[in-house]
Design a protein around this motif. Structure first.
Motif, short mmCIF file in Angstrom:
data_model
loop_
_atom_site.label_atom_id
_atom_site.label_comp_id
_atom_site.label_asym_id
_atom_site.label_seq_id
_atom_site.Cartn_x
_atom_site.Cartn_y
_atom_site.Cartn_z
N LEU A 54 -24.74 -6.20 13.71
CA LEU A 54 -26.03 -5.87 13.10
C LEU A 54 -26.94 -5.16 14.09
CD1 LEU A 54 -26.70 -9.12 11.03
CD2 LEU A 54 -26.06 -6.85 10.17
N LYS A 55 -26.84 -5.52 15.36
CA LYS A 55 -27.67 -4.87 16.38
C LYS A 55 -27.32 -3.39 16.49
CE LYS A 55 -29.19 -5.41 21.17
NZ LYS A 55 -29.07 -6.21 22.41
N GLU A 66 -28.44 -1.54 13.22
CA GLU A 66 -29.90 -1.35 13.16
C GLU A 66 -30.32 -0.05 13.82
OE1 GLU A 66 -33.82 -4.20 13.67
OE2 GLU A 66 -32.08 -4.51 14.98
N GLN A 67 -29.56 0.37 14.82
CA GLN A 67 -29.88 1.62 15.53
C GLN A 67 -29.31 2.84 14.83
OE1 GLN A 67 -28.19 0.95 19.42
NE2 GLN A 67 -29.51 -0.80 19.88
N TRP A 117 -32.47 2.07 4.83
CA TRP A 117 -31.50 0.97 4.66
C TRP A 117 -31.62 -0.11 5.73
CZ3 TRP A 117 -28.79 -0.04 0.48
CH2 TRP A 117 -28.56 0.98 -0.43
N ARG A 118 -32.53 0.04 6.65
CA ARG A 118 -32.64 -0.94 7.73
C ARG A 118 -33.20 -2.28 7.26
NH1 ARG A 118 -34.93 3.28 12.33
NH2 ARG A 118 -32.98 4.49 12.51
N TYR A 119 -33.82 -2.30 6.09
CA TYR A 119 -34.35 -3.56 5.55
C TYR A 119 -33.23 -4.57 5.29
CZ TYR A 119 -32.61 -2.66 0.84
OH TYR A 119 -31.79 -2.45 -0.26
N ILE A 141 -30.82 -5.36 7.30
CA ILE A 141 -30.47 -6.10 8.52
C ILE A 141 -31.13 -7.49 8.55
CG2 ILE A 141 -30.53 -6.11 11.04
CD1 ILE A 141 -28.61 -4.05 9.83
N PRO A 142 -32.46 -7.60 8.41
CA PRO A 142 -33.06 -8.95 8.42
C PRO A 142 -32.58 -9.83 7.27
CG PRO A 142 -34.70 -7.28 7.87
CD PRO A 142 -33.49 -6.56 8.35
N GLN A 151 -29.35 -11.24 8.48
CA GLN A 151 -29.62 -12.21 9.56
C GLN A 151 -30.11 -13.54 8.99
OE1 GLN A 151 -32.40 -9.76 11.75
NE2 GLN A 151 -30.85 -9.14 13.27
N LEU A 177 -21.88 -0.72 6.99
CA LEU A 177 -22.72 -1.78 6.42
C LEU A 177 -22.10 -2.33 5.14
CD1 LEU A 177 -25.40 -3.38 6.38
CD2 LEU A 177 -26.38 -1.50 5.04
#
Length: 275
Positions: free
Chosen positions: A153-154, A157-158, A164-166, A168-169, A172, A210
């Motif tokens: 995920l780290k 995220e980059q 689409w980065r929403y 990731i949390p 998590q 992803l």
């Protein structure tokens, strides 16, 4: 005390002292200070005899929940099975963890001998197949899951497009909270992510990575929360890994074992005194 009893006590003392880290030669030297004459080979035979006795005692011991993991000790691949009910090593075998057929045959025999109901393992794909084939419950160690998903995920995220980065949390939180309905949440999220557009031999783009990750988590979710259905199942395999770490350290302190039989017997003996 009869000579036989004295001999038995001396043997047990030798085994305990060896298990605590002394070499056979150091053990013989220390005993000589107290007027006890013992060759280092006698100490070695005592450990081997103790290993055989432990193996006989454990052969039919019931063990409902078992931690399973592979390790390399003395450049030798071994499999370790630990009774997670009370902690001792249940069995050791000279098997490379990557040899699925050999691992499955070994676990099948252990299931029959010990009436195993569930295993706790890392996230290696072959364990999932073996647990299914042998009809055993299966808990995947959450320490391993959190470690590899955290790294993945780290990186994502980059790499992911900002829109689409929403995700990731969200992932998590799911891994942290482990809700019972997590598989459904993941499946719905998977359906929202565009399908793969690159060819099979082409490198996947971040969004495809992803999507594959979400699908993998969804498929394995029930194995992440097996401990919800059985309070006797731990959610990690830390106990097994701790014992493996100690076995490796013991092997280093004795400057290696001469053969696999000595390695298995010595590891089995040492594990009993560490429990």
């Amino acid at each position: 005390m009869s000579p036989a009893q004295q001999s038995q006590r001396l043997m047990k003392l030798c085994v305990i002292m060896w298990s605590l880290g002394l070499s056979h030669r150091s053990l013989a030297l220390i005993l000589s200070v107290f007027g006890v004459s013992l060759s280092h080979m006698s100490g070695w035979r005592d450990v081997q005899d103790e290993g055989r006795q432990i193996r006989r005692r454990l052969k039919w011991k019931p063990a409902r929940i078992v931690g399973v993991d592979g390790a390399w000790v003395n450049s030798q691949g071994i499999m370790v099975a630990v009774d997670l009910g009370d902690g001792p090593v249940l069995a050791l075998a000279e098997i490379d963890e990557k040899e699925k057929g050999a691992v499955e045959a070994w676990l099948k025999g252990l299931k029959q001998q010990h009436n195993i109901g569930a295993i706790v393992t890392d996230d290696l794909a072959t364990y999932k197949e073996i647990a299914r084939d042998l009809e055993m419950g299966h808990q995947i160690c959450q320490f391993h899951v959190r470690r590899w998903t955290g790294k993945t995920l780290k990186l994502l995220e980059q790499e992911l497009p900002p829109e689409w980065r929403y995700v990731i949390p969200k992932l998590q939180d799911l891994i942290h909270d482990l809700p019972s309905h997590g598989s459904k949440v993941l499946h719905e999220l998977w359906k929202q992510i565009p399908s793969r557009t690159t060819l099979p031999d082409e490198k996947r783009i971040p969004l495809e990575k992803l999507r594959d990750l979400v699908l993998r988590l969804s498929k394995d979710w029930e194995r992440y929360i097996e401990f919800y259905h059985d309070p006797g199942i731990p959610w990690t395999n830390n106990r097994t890994e701790q014992i493996i770490g100690r076995l490796k350290n013991r092997a280093k302190r004795v400057r290696g074992y001469k053969n696999t039989e000595g390695l298995l017997a010595g590891s089995l003996v040492a594990s009993q005194f560490w429990t």
